[in-house]
Structures are given as structure tokens and as C-alpha cells.
Design a protein around this motif. Sequence first.
Motif, PDB file in Angstrom:
ATOM      1  N   ASP A 115       6.476  62.869  18.917  1.00 57.21           N
ATOM      2  CA  ASP A 115       7.318  63.157  17.791  1.00 57.21           C
ATOM      3  C   ASP A 115       7.347  62.094  16.784  1.00 57.21           C
ATOM      4  O   ASP A 115       7.975  60.959  16.712  1.00 57.21           O
ATOM      5  N   ALA A 116       6.183  62.304  15.855  1.00 56.53           N
ATOM      6  CA  ALA A 116       6.391  61.492  14.703  1.00 56.53           C
ATOM      7  C   ALA A 116       7.513  61.241  13.847  1.00 56.53           C
ATOM      8  O   ALA A 116       7.460  60.062  13.263  1.00 56.53           O
ATOM      9  N   GLY A 117       8.261  62.115  13.860  1.00 60.75           N
ATOM     10  CA  GLY A 117       9.458  62.074  13.027  1.00 60.75           C
ATOM     11  C   GLY A 117      10.598  61.091  13.702  1.00 60.75           C
ATOM     12  O   GLY A 117      11.495  60.793  12.849  1.00 60.75           O
ATOM     13  N   ARG A 118      10.354  60.830  14.935  1.00 55.99           N
ATOM     14  CA  ARG A 118      11.337  60.149  15.497  1.00 55.99           C
ATOM     15  C   ARG A 118      11.148  58.556  15.295  1.00 55.99           C
ATOM     16  O   ARG A 118      10.265  57.804  15.558  1.00 55.99           O
ATOM     17  N   GLU A 119      12.447  58.030  14.660  1.00 57.14           N
ATOM     18  CA  GLU A 119      12.264  56.490  14.215  1.00 57.14           C
ATOM     19  C   GLU A 119      12.682  55.768  15.748  1.00 57.14           C
ATOM     20  O   GLU A 119      13.817  56.269  16.303  1.00 57.14           O
ATOM     21  N   TYR A 153       2.391  43.827  16.903  1.00 61.22           N
ATOM     22  CA  TYR A 153       3.419  43.235  17.425  1.00 61.22           C
ATOM     23  C   TYR A 153       4.646  43.500  16.551  1.00 61.22           C
ATOM     24  O   TYR A 153       4.583  43.257  15.453  1.00 61.22           O
ATOM     25  N   LEU A 154       5.672  44.043  17.116  1.00 58.03           N
ATOM     26  CA  LEU A 154       6.993  44.047  16.652  1.00 58.03           C
ATOM     27  C   LEU A 154       8.140  43.278  17.265  1.00 58.03           C
ATOM     28  O   LEU A 154       8.378  43.467  18.379  1.00 58.03           O
ATOM     29  N   THR A 155       8.705  42.515  16.288  1.00 56.33           N
ATOM     30  CA  THR A 155       9.838  41.855  16.770  1.00 56.33           C
ATOM     31  C   THR A 155      11.114  42.768  17.131  1.00 56.33           C
ATOM     32  O   THR A 155      11.184  43.864  16.616  1.00 56.33           O
ATOM     33  N   GLY A 156      11.886  42.423  18.198  1.00 53.51           N
ATOM     34  CA  GLY A 156      12.851  43.227  18.164  1.00 53.51           C
ATOM     35  C   GLY A 156      13.952  43.699  17.281  1.00 53.51           C
ATOM     36  O   GLY A 156      14.192  42.976  16.411  1.00 53.51           O
ATOM     37  N   GLY A 157      14.432  44.700  17.203  1.00 50.64           N
ATOM     38  CA  GLY A 157      15.087  45.217  16.058  1.00 50.64           C
ATOM     39  C   GLY A 157      14.355  46.104  14.871  1.00 50.64           C
ATOM     40  O   GLY A 157      15.057  46.468  14.081  1.00 50.64           O
ATOM     41  N   VAL A 158      13.042  45.889  14.947  1.00 54.61           N
ATOM     42  CA  VAL A 158      12.491  46.529  13.904  1.00 54.61           C
ATOM     43  C   VAL A 158      12.306  48.225  13.931  1.00 54.61           C
ATOM     44  O   VAL A 158      11.629  48.612  15.107  1.00 54.61           O
ATOM     45  N   ARG A 159      12.771  48.821  12.937  1.00 58.80           N
ATOM     46  CA  ARG A 159      12.763  50.219  12.938  1.00 58.80           C
ATOM     47  C   ARG A 159      11.396  50.760  12.648  1.00 58.80           C
ATOM     48  O   ARG A 159      10.587  50.092  11.714  1.00 58.80           O
ATOM     49  N   HIS A 160      10.858  51.524  13.484  1.00 61.88           N
ATOM     50  CA  HIS A 160       9.481  52.027  13.323  1.00 61.88           C
ATOM     51  C   HIS A 160       9.122  53.435  13.658  1.00 61.88           C
ATOM     52  O   HIS A 160      10.014  53.818  14.575  1.00 61.88           O
ATOM     53  N   ARG A 161       8.064  53.957  13.454  1.00 61.66           N
ATOM     54  CA  ARG A 161       7.748  55.360  13.968  1.00 61.66           C
ATOM     55  C   ARG A 161       6.038  55.341  13.868  1.00 61.66           C
ATOM     56  O   ARG A 161       5.462  54.528  13.275  1.00 61.66           O
ATOM     57  N   TRP A 162       5.678  56.112  14.771  1.00 71.28           N
ATOM     58  CA  TRP A 162       3.958  56.226  14.853  1.00 71.28           C
ATOM     59  C   TRP A 162       3.647  57.367  15.032  1.00 71.28           C
ATOM     60  O   TRP A 162       4.251  58.424  15.499  1.00 71.28           O
TER      61      TRP A 162
END
Length: 189
Positions: A115-119, A153-162
Motif C-alpha cells: 500500500d504505497a499510500g500508507r504513511e 537508513y531512517l532515523t526513528g520518527g521519520v515519516r515515510h512511504r515506499w
Amino acid sequence: MGDHKEQPLRVGAAVRRRRRALELTLAVVAERSGLSVPFLSQIENDRARPSTGSLEKVADALRTTAVELLAAADPACSVDVVRAEDGGPGPDPRVRSLVRGHHQMHALEFTGDHDAGRELRYRNDQLMYVAEGAVEIEAEGRAYRLGRGDTLYLTGGVRHRWRATVADTRLLVVAVAEHIEAVRDRPGR
């Protein structure tokens, strides 16, 4: 030999423990998740197996992740082999857990798209590795295109989607478990 004995995963007890730890009623979880009280009761009593989407809704309502609920549902082993042919404990055959049990680390393999729309936003750090194919990851207002062998690498708390940009993409996600206090709150997060 040495393999974890395969048993059906019982996520209901993990959902019930989490709900009770937060002192929530089934009605509150139903309201937050958009699912019915009877269905949630069936999940908690292992009479219904939630889909990936339903499990994510329950996890959001319980302020956790589907990965955490699945991990809490499976007993930890100090040494465990997860075979390539294992479909994983999740309700979605495109997602395979690479680490079973309640550990300090979680690792998942995603095959194809999701689900690419899910942040997404995880409290602790995570690493995303493209084993096959290609993905596009949006994080902090920027898009990152990754191909085979690339990591992000993503630090904790970073909002992202893929999203996968190539068919049959395999993305590995390794993260510090949510129950571990690995990150202090950062200003502006």
C-alpha cells in the motif's frame, strides 16, 4: 534440525495483551480502527485471522505496528532458522518475517508492492535494503530511488512511504523493535 517448530501464529493473545496494557475497551479499539467489536473479539479469541489491512488498522488503534503484534504473538527462540520457503507468519504472502519471536530487532522481506499510500513512522531506527528490483521511498519531503543492492537508513520518527517501481521487487526492512527505547525524542519530531 534446530528449526523453529511450525505452529499457526496466534496474534489474538498479543492484541488482547496490548489492548489491556493500554486499558482500552474493545469498543474504543473498534472506534479507532473502523472494525466491528464482534470481529475484534473474534481476532482476540483466535477465531478470525485478520487480513494485512485489518491487522494494520488494529495496530494503529493500539499505537503499535503490525510487525510488533506479530512478533509478540510468536515465542522468541535464542537460535532460529527461517527457511526461504517459509511463507512467514503474516496474513499477507508478500510479506515474510525474517526474525521470529519477541526480539530487539525485526526484519521483514517485502515481495512486490504494498500500500504505497500508507504513511509509515516507526519510533526506532530502520534500514531498508533492496535485494531485487527497485523502489521509490519518500521521506522528509524528498523522493529516493533505490536499485538492487542500495540501502536507505531512517532515523526513528521519520515519516515515510515506499512503493516498488519494478515487478518482483524484494525489499528487506530491518528495524530496532518498538519495545526497545533506542531513541530519545528529538526536537521537532
